[in-house]
Design a protein around this motif. Structure first.
Motif, mmCIF file in Angstrom:
data_model
loop_
_atom_site.group_PDB
_atom_site.id
_atom_site.type_symbol
_atom_site.label_atom_id
_atom_site.label_comp_id
_atom_site.label_asym_id
_atom_site.label_seq_id
_atom_site.Cartn_x
_atom_site.Cartn_y
_atom_site.Cartn_z
ATOM 1 N N ASP A 52 -9.751 -8.616 -8.297
ATOM 2 C CA ASP A 52 -9.602 -7.167 -8.142
ATOM 3 C C ASP A 52 -8.143 -6.797 -7.924
ATOM 4 N N LEU A 53 -7.752 -5.661 -8.487
ATOM 5 C CA LEU A 53 -6.434 -5.100 -8.219
ATOM 6 C C LEU A 53 -6.559 -4.117 -7.072
ATOM 7 N N VAL A 54 -5.740 -4.281 -6.032
ATOM 8 C CA VAL A 54 -5.814 -3.420 -4.854
ATOM 9 C C VAL A 54 -4.419 -2.936 -4.484
ATOM 10 N N ILE A 55 -4.400 -1.808 -3.797
ATOM 11 C CA ILE A 55 -3.169 -1.260 -3.233
ATOM 12 C C ILE A 55 -3.311 -1.298 -1.717
ATOM 13 N N GLY A 56 -2.281 -1.742 -1.032
ATOM 14 C CA GLY A 56 -2.367 -1.864 0.427
ATOM 15 C C GLY A 56 -1.057 -1.537 1.105
ATOM 16 N N GLU A 108 12.868 -8.586 4.994
ATOM 17 C CA GLU A 108 13.717 -8.010 3.959
ATOM 18 C C GLU A 108 12.935 -7.827 2.663
ATOM 19 N N PHE A 109 11.909 -8.643 2.466
ATOM 20 C CA PHE A 109 11.072 -8.507 1.274
ATOM 21 C C PHE A 109 10.062 -7.372 1.458
ATOM 22 N N LEU A 110 9.240 -7.490 2.485
ATOM 23 C CA LEU A 110 8.199 -6.501 2.782
ATOM 24 C C LEU A 110 8.147 -6.282 4.285
ATOM 25 N N ALA A 111 8.296 -5.034 4.712
ATOM 26 C CA ALA A 111 8.286 -4.693 6.132
ATOM 27 C C ALA A 111 7.091 -3.797 6.437
ATOM 28 N N GLU A 112 6.836 -3.593 7.721
ATOM 29 C CA GLU A 112 5.737 -2.739 8.138
ATOM 30 C C GLU A 112 5.883 -1.345 7.511
ATOM 31 N N GLY A 113 4.784 -0.854 6.967
ATOM 32 C CA GLY A 113 4.769 0.465 6.339
ATOM 33 C C GLY A 113 4.976 0.447 4.843
ATOM 34 N N ASP A 114 5.450 -0.668 4.292
ATOM 35 C CA ASP A 114 5.653 -0.752 2.845
ATOM 36 C C ASP A 114 4.317 -0.765 2.111
ATOM 37 N N LEU A 115 4.282 -0.122 0.951
ATOM 38 C CA LEU A 115 3.106 -0.129 0.091
ATOM 39 C C LEU A 115 3.306 -1.139 -1.034
ATOM 40 N N LEU A 116 2.228 -1.807 -1.428
ATOM 41 C CA LEU A 116 2.329 -2.787 -2.502
ATOM 42 C C LEU A 116 1.042 -2.817 -3.303
ATOM 43 N N VAL A 117 1.143 -3.278 -4.540
ATOM 44 C CA VAL A 117 -0.027 -3.515 -5.381
ATOM 45 C C VAL A 117 -0.135 -5.021 -5.553
ATOM 46 N N ALA A 118 -1.354 -5.547 -5.418
ATOM 47 C CA ALA A 118 -1.575 -6.990 -5.456
ATOM 48 C C ALA A 118 -2.930 -7.282 -6.069
ATOM 49 N N LEU A 128 -8.892 -0.739 -6.991
ATOM 50 C CA LEU A 128 -10.342 -0.790 -6.837
ATOM 51 C C LEU A 128 -10.776 -0.572 -5.394
ATOM 52 N N ASN A 129 -9.844 -0.618 -4.462
ATOM 53 C CA ASN A 129 -10.181 -0.350 -3.059
ATOM 54 C C ASN A 129 -10.097 1.135 -2.724
ATOM 55 N N GLY A 130 -9.905 1.983 -3.717
ATOM 56 C CA GLY A 130 -9.903 3.422 -3.498
ATOM 57 C C GLY A 130 -8.534 4.030 -3.316
ATOM 58 N N TYR A 131 -7.480 3.227 -3.281
ATOM 59 C CA TYR A 131 -6.119 3.756 -3.193
ATOM 60 C C TYR A 131 -5.560 3.903 -4.608
ATOM 61 N N VAL A 132 -4.992 5.076 -4.887
ATOM 62 C CA VAL A 132 -4.431 5.371 -6.210
ATOM 63 C C VAL A 132 -2.969 5.743 -6.032
ATOM 64 N N TRP A 133 -2.116 5.135 -6.839
ATOM 65 C CA TRP A 133 -0.672 5.378 -6.772
ATOM 66 C C TRP A 133 -0.232 6.138 -8.013
#
Length: 323
Positions: A103-107, A154-164, A225-230
């Motif tokens: 599944d593709l998800v945004i988190g 430096e790569f990903l910090a708290e609050g950052d959005l990503l697609v995985a 697929l988790n309901g988040y749309v960017w």
């Protein structure tokens, strides 16, 4: 920067107003062929309410969302009836996202730990992104070392959005994510919409690009697929998938690009289309989003402003609820 829009609960339409509308059948119709075989009912779906008798427990087995009372299988939740051979289950209309491998998800990153990030992905529990499951800046493929672990924030910090992508599951059921593909990673230049996961269909691709005239460079849409749309500023195909011109060093940048007013208006209009369909319980698809954006332009509505409720309802009825 980005903004978050929460979609209100979906109102209901009368039966017969939509080809996507659930088909209401008598409880004992489960014994017939209407429900079909397989993991879902396809186009024919039966809506059941809590406490409603579905069928006899002597002929069918109870699954998730059901219980047995007086030799009958009874629905425990309001949802769609599903049948796999002799197994009867009810999928709740309102529920958390249930992940599957691939599944593709945004988190959103909520914690940076030792060799891993904890990600909120609208599921029953937070997901985990291991340091070994990400691409390093520059797209380098090599074994991660101690110096990489020291630079995780430096790569990903708290609050950052990503697609995985969902890679596997841990013993406790938590998702293990990966961003090894160049089309995955940190999200920038857009806004996040939160929808009920049931409104995002499983498509061949969940990355969709609306070309101009949807803004000077188009608009990108990622349907998680988790309901988040960017919804974000459009990019070229090569830029999105690591081709010529791909900014490998900017994968983990925190600053947004300068977005011209026309592109901002196009992003807002596409977001308005998605919110209108979701508010009326219409499952999303790439073609439907494109049709909705074209409908806005055909109506000569002012671009970049919130869509009036009456206009949104009229668009949904004309594009999704017409016979």
């Amino acid at each position: 920067m980005f903004t978050i829009a929460r979609i209100p609960p979906a109102p209901t339409f009368e039966r017969g107003s939509s080809p996507e509308a659930p088909v209401r059948m008598d409880a004992m119709d489960v014994d017939g062929d209407d429900l079909g075989e397989g993991t879902s009912l396809g186009a024919r779906r039966t809506i059941v309410s809590p406490g409603e008798v579905i069928t006899s427990s002597k002929e069918y087995m109870r699954g998730h969302g059901t219980y047995v009372e007086d030799d009958n299988v009874v629905s425990a939740v309001a949802g769609t009836l599903e049948r796999v051979n002799k197994l009867i289950s009810v999928k709740a209309l309102q529920s958390r996202y249930t992940p599957e491998v691939g599944d593709l998800v945004i988190g959103r990153i909520v914690e940076v730990g030792a060799q891993r990030w904890r990600v909120e992905a609208n599921a029953r529990q937070d997901a985990v992104l291991m340091l070994s499951s990400v691409n390093l800046p520059g797209g380098v493929q090599r074994r991660k070392v101690e110096s990489d672990a020291l630079k995780m924030r430096e790569f990903l910090a708290e609050g950052d959005l990503l697609v995985a992508e969902v890679q596997a599951f841990f013993q406790d059921g938590a998702m293990s994510l990966h961003t090894r593909s160049l089309k995955y990673g940190k999200l920038r230049n857009g806004l996040l919409l939160e929808l009920p996961p049931r409104l995002v269909r499983r498509l061949k691709s969940h990355f969709y690009h609306l070309p101009p005239p949807a803004g000077p460079v188009g608009v990108d849409v990622i349907l998680g697929l988790n309901g988040y749309v960017w919804v974000s500023l459009g990019t070229r195909q090569d830029d999105r998938e690591g081709g010529e011109g791909f900014d490998a060093e900017g994968v983990y940048r925190n600053d947004n690009d300068e977005i011209d007013p026309e592109s901002r208006q196009a992003i807002i209009d596409v977001a308005n289309v998605i919110k209108a369909f979701a508010a009326h319980g219409v499952p999303l698809a790439d073609t439907l989003i494109a049709e909705g954006y074209q409908w806005l332009r055909d109506q000569a509505l002012v671009p970049g402003v919130p869509l009036a409720a009456a206009d949104g309802e009229r668009m949904v009825r004309e594009l999704a609820l017409s016979e």
